[in-house]
Design an enzyme around this catalytic site. Sequence first.
Site, PDB file in Angstrom:
ATOM      1  N   SER A 255     -76.316  13.376   6.297  1.00 38.16           N
ATOM      2  CA  SER A 255     -75.557  12.521   5.554  1.00 38.16           C
ATOM      3  C   SER A 255     -74.229  12.544   5.932  1.00 38.16           C
ATOM      4  O   SER A 255     -73.683  11.450   6.376  1.00 38.16           O
ATOM      5  CB  SER A 255     -75.497  12.932   4.068  1.00 38.16           C
ATOM      6  OG  SER A 255     -75.537  14.248   4.018  1.00 38.16           O
TER       7      SER A 255
ATOM      8  N   GLU B 105     -68.793  10.792   0.109  1.00 38.71           N
ATOM      9  CA  GLU B 105     -69.931  11.484  -0.395  1.00 38.71           C
ATOM     10  C   GLU B 105     -69.422  12.116  -1.896  1.00 38.71           C
ATOM     11  O   GLU B 105     -70.504  12.207  -2.728  1.00 38.71           O
ATOM     12  CB  GLU B 105     -70.196  12.501   0.541  1.00 38.71           C
ATOM     13  CG  GLU B 105     -71.520  13.369   0.037  1.00 38.71           C
ATOM     14  CD  GLU B 105     -72.151  13.902   1.230  1.00 38.71           C
ATOM     15  OE1 GLU B 105     -71.971  13.515   2.414  1.00 38.71           O
ATOM     16  OE2 GLU B 105     -73.104  14.849   0.922  1.00 38.71           O
TER      17      GLU B 105
ATOM     18  N   ASP C 197     -68.951  19.588   7.107  1.00 36.56           N
ATOM     19  CA  ASP C 197     -69.878  18.462   8.057  1.00 36.56           C
ATOM     20  C   ASP C 197     -69.260  17.432   8.474  1.00 36.56           C
ATOM     21  O   ASP C 197     -69.610  16.867   9.782  1.00 36.56           O
ATOM     22  CB  ASP C 197     -70.963  18.166   6.878  1.00 36.56           C
ATOM     23  CG  ASP C 197     -71.472  19.326   6.304  1.00 36.56           C
ATOM     24  OD1 ASP C 197     -71.291  20.586   6.721  1.00 36.56           O
ATOM     25  OD2 ASP C 197     -72.152  18.923   5.372  1.00 36.56           O
TER      26      ASP C 197
ATOM     27  N   TYR D 119     -75.901  23.009  -5.622  1.00 31.18           N
ATOM     28  CA  TYR D 119     -74.717  23.025  -5.042  1.00 31.18           C
ATOM     29  C   TYR D 119     -73.331  22.626  -5.986  1.00 31.18           C
ATOM     30  O   TYR D 119     -72.450  23.474  -5.850  1.00 31.18           O
ATOM     31  CB  TYR D 119     -74.661  21.554  -4.044  1.00 31.18           C
ATOM     32  CG  TYR D 119     -73.429  21.864  -2.981  1.00 31.18           C
ATOM     33  CD1 TYR D 119     -73.660  22.598  -1.908  1.00 31.18           C
ATOM     34  CD2 TYR D 119     -72.409  21.042  -3.226  1.00 31.18           C
ATOM     35  CE1 TYR D 119     -72.487  22.566  -0.853  1.00 31.18           C
ATOM     36  CE2 TYR D 119     -71.409  20.932  -2.439  1.00 31.18           C
ATOM     37  CZ  TYR D 119     -71.425  21.740  -1.346  1.00 31.18           C
ATOM     38  OH  TYR D 119     -70.216  21.856  -0.446  1.00 31.18           O
TER      39      TYR D 119
HETATM   40  C1  GLA Z   1     -73.086  21.502   2.614  1.00 28.65           C
HETATM   41  C2  GLA Z   1     -71.838  20.867   2.333  1.00 28.65           C
HETATM   42  C3  GLA Z   1     -70.491  21.623   3.135  1.00 28.65           C
HETATM   43  C4  GLA Z   1     -70.509  22.907   3.134  1.00 28.65           C
HETATM   44  C5  GLA Z   1     -72.086  23.480   3.369  1.00 28.65           C
HETATM   45  C6  GLA Z   1     -71.977  25.034   3.071  1.00 28.65           C
HETATM   46  O1  GLA Z   1     -73.668  21.339   4.083  1.00 28.65           O
HETATM   47  O2  GLA Z   1     -71.736  19.317   2.833  1.00 28.65           O
HETATM   48  O3  GLA Z   1     -69.340  20.860   2.723  1.00 28.65           O
HETATM   49  O4  GLA Z   1     -70.072  23.236   1.574  1.00 28.65           O
HETATM   50  O5  GLA Z   1     -72.933  22.851   2.415  1.00 28.65           O
HETATM   51  O6  GLA Z   1     -71.307  25.839   3.818  1.00 28.65           O
END
Ligand code: GLA
Length: 386
Positions: free
Chosen positions: A128, A160, A172, A222
Amino acid sequence: MVCITEAKEVFKAGYGAEATHLFTAAGRINVIGEHVDYCGGKVLPAALNLCCKIFARKNGEKVIRILLKGIDGVIELDLDKLDSYKDLKYGNYQAGVAYLLKEKGVGLVGCDLYYDCGVPFGSGLSSSAAIEVATAVALCELAGVSYDKKELALLSQKAENEYVGVNCGIMDQFASAMGKKEHAVLLDCATLEYEYVPLELGEYRIVVANCNKPHNLKESKYNVRRQEVETALKLIRQVKEVGCLAELTPKDFNEVKYLLSGAVAKRAEHVVMECDRVKQAVEALKTGDIVELGRLLNESHYSLRDLYEVTGKELDALSSFARKEPECLGSRMIGAGFGGCTISIVKKTAVDGFIRRVGKAYFDAIGYRASFYETSIEDGVTVTQL
Ligand code: GLA
């Protein structure tokens, strides 16, 4: 470059004209520092050679058209209605980025886009973020406006969070936009200061393995984890002035942990200890102590399994079979968890056998196959005139 020629043909067949540009943004691994970015911690991601490619041309209309490899049909985003695509199954990430760029005053131009995303979806390698960052770069380039990649990373994260509805941190998008060949990015998520750390592993390599249990951040726990650590922070603030959880050393945490209980206590302990491991891992990388780095990867996985509870039987199996291999120094899940990938540090000469044996053990235990990727660490973003 067979795949580029093929993609250009698909573009021409779909839009009746040639693509003029190719924009790419990378997926990422994270060496260490998991589930700490939204707690103000430091993370150590690196951009992969697996990337989202966008073939593009301006279309002279007031619409962004999107074709996605493997998905039938064209998605159309009207430049005057960009706030109305939140519920799209496909195209909502792109719409979110376009919407926020427009809000910022970027004079978007209509364009035809073909997405060939080489980052496997739902793999924990940040498909993403790669889509968002590549879209942001494409739209700015086609509009002829200058941009700062760091700003585009932040805008992509906002898309996002606010448009797609996943409360992700900045790791990310930052890695995708700012990644550098053969380096990891040591990013302080509280200040956005960063430093490139050479990812030199000597006779070792990082092997990426996908457990192939799909995950979806929107449907996973999450957002729940984010609430749990926010609760921990609020409770700790009753007795200690602290900006974010990552500011606490393990010693500080010991002094305040009586305030926390149950899941909230476990989540906070993971964050504090993981931040400490990031420091140690950077030290280990800088001194070339790859054995120590491997140990820290294992510790990180155990903490994500036992304290943060985001692994699941697939990731646990994959990393534990990896750890049983004599030439593997350490292994852990990366990304959000609940499915997705692991990374393992494996001696170069042993990689093939490693993949064969771990692959077989995983299949025997779980009943379907894991995928292994030959990866390298590359620049995050590229722009090419075709
Ligand atoms: C996903 C989220 C990131 C981070 C990771 C865990 O990839 O997009 O921002 O929180 O999980 O480290």
